[in-house]
Design an enzyme around this catalytic site. Structure first.
Site, short mmCIF file in Angstrom:
data_model
loop_
_atom_site.label_atom_id
_atom_site.label_comp_id
_atom_site.label_asym_id
_atom_site.label_seq_id
_atom_site.Cartn_x
_atom_site.Cartn_y
_atom_site.Cartn_z
N ASP A 142 0.79 -1.23 0.00
CA ASP A 142 0.00 0.00 0.00
C ASP A 142 0.83 1.28 0.00
OD1 ASP A 142 1.01 -0.22 2.54
OD2 ASP A 142 -0.84 0.35 3.56
N GLU A 143 2.11 1.19 -0.30
CA GLU A 143 2.96 2.38 -0.20
C GLU A 143 4.07 2.33 -1.24
OE1 GLU A 143 4.24 4.14 3.76
OE2 GLU A 143 6.11 3.22 3.10
#
Length: 403
Positions: A142-143
């Site tokens: 998610d990053e």
């Protein structure tokens, strides 16, 4: 990405948008969870999981809120994977035990983690980023870090213009929001990404250090954990500004030459790490927390089956990603939460489940198995690309048995 797992679930269950929602809880898979939910629903709602009886997927948004299981009903020893922002307002968060969270927010709705779905959305949002800004470093599901330097228009409005385009593209492709921090380096960009969540953009210039960074707690620096933070606090250092004012020689004396020097650089916002567009894993591991404490003798068959499955899963990960490893290790957590690890290095790398299990089994002989166990894990490290290791072996006139 903003509360990524939770946000993906809210696309499936939009009726939960304003409710406190907890995701996690251990080994119950999504299909089993939905099967349980099906049995609770009024017949006129049909079958929300799978198809609607006519070849199409049923409308999950029709499930009433009162039909979802609540955290107060949870029994087990799982931990929270993530929580929605309304749930976080009650003090719950990632890695907290579900039972502890149930005391803080018993009314929260509980959903199981659906990692296949999250990985799919991860691929989709990263594809949009690469389309606009191809110099991207993966930092997990998610990053990411992105280098704007040479992207057309990347410097317009100090980077805000491209950040807005990225947010819009991701929202259009996935329905999800993200928060972006723009700064001269990765250290400051990571911190800035937390400033205006959710769906925010924060720009930190080099001249903003004293006004925007120094007032923050030391823990806001990615890399300062609870132990370092407590050690700094014991010396009266609570903010990044106080850390920046500390004498570098004193920091090296108290925290070691390498870590002390890094603390000083980080407090001054210095970070020369490049955005790495490709990276190799250093290890692969699998672990599981048991639903009840297990004993090596009394629960030998159950533990043996779990141990074998973990070794097979690690072997599958290695084979799928094309790696071999020369060090095999184990991780145990006892019933008193004490953790022990053991590992063993090999003359030749391995990839096969049987070989991993054999070496991991030898590691188990070097730990105390008289105590009851909460967790068991298997790890393979010192990784090499399998094809490279094979080529090197052939060049030496040897074979590389991936036994």
């Amino acid at each position: 990405m903003d509360a990524f797992f939770a946000s993906v679930e809210l696309l499936r269950f939009p009726q939960l948008a304003d409710a406190p929602v907890i995701i996690g809880g251990g080994r119950l898979n999504v299909a089993d969870w939905m099967a349980r939910l099906n049995t609770r629903l009024p017949l006129h709602l049909g079958r929300p999981w799978g198809d609607d009886g006519e070849g199409g997927q049923a409308d999950l948004a029709r499930i009433p809120l009162d039909q979802f299981p609540r955290l107060s009903d949870y029994k087990g020893r799982g931990v929270i994977t993530t929580a929605t922002y309304p749930a976080r307002a009650f003090g719950v968060g990632s890695a907290m035990g579900m039972m502890k969270a149930a005391k803080l927010c018993p009314q929260a709705i509980w959903l199981p983690a659906d990692f296949d779905r999250y990985r799919d959305y991860s691929r989709r949002f990263k594809a949009e980023i690469l389309r606009l800004a191809p110099v991207m470093e993966n930092r997990g599901v998610d990053e990411v870090f992105i280098d704007f330097t040479d992207v057309p228009g990347g410097q317009d409005d100090a980077g805000a213009a491209l950040a807005q385009r990225l947010q819009a593209a991701i929202r259009q492709a996935t329905g999800l929001t993200c928060s972006i921090g723009v700064a001269p380096n990765k250290l400051l960009a990571k911190m800035a990404s937390e400033f205006n969540k959710p769906n925010g953009i924060a720009i930190v210039q080099a001249g903003d250090l004293q006004t925007r960074i120094w007032p923050l707690p030391c823990r806001k620096i990615n890399g300062i954990g609870p132990k370092s933070d407590a050690a700094l606090a014991s010396h009266g250092i609570g903010t990044i500004g106080e850390l920046a004012a500390a004498d570098p020689a004193w920091l090296c004396e108290r925290f070691g030459e390498r870590h002390g020097s890094w603390l000083h650089r980080a407090a001054w916002g210095r970070d020369d790490r490049p955005v790495e567009t490709s990276s190799e894993p250093v290890s692969m591991s699998r672990e599981t927390t048991f639903s009840r404490d297990l004993h090596a003798v009394n629960d030998k068959a159950e533990l043996g089956a779990i141990f074998t499955r973990l070794c097979e899963q690690v072997a599958g990960d290695l084979a799928r990603k094309g790696f071999v490893g020369r060090t095999v290790g184990i991780k145990l957590r006892y019933d008193d939460f004490r953790i022990v690890t053991r590992d063993q290095s090999l003359p030749q790398p391995v990839q096969d489940a049987a070989a991993i299990r054999r070496v991991a089994g030898q590691c188990l002989k070097r730990v105390d198995l008289s105590r009851r166990l909460r967790l068991l894990g298997v790890r393979v490290s010192a990784l090499r690309r399998a094809d490279e290791a094979q080529d090197e072996a052939v060049g030496r006139g040897e074979s590389l048995p991936l036994f």
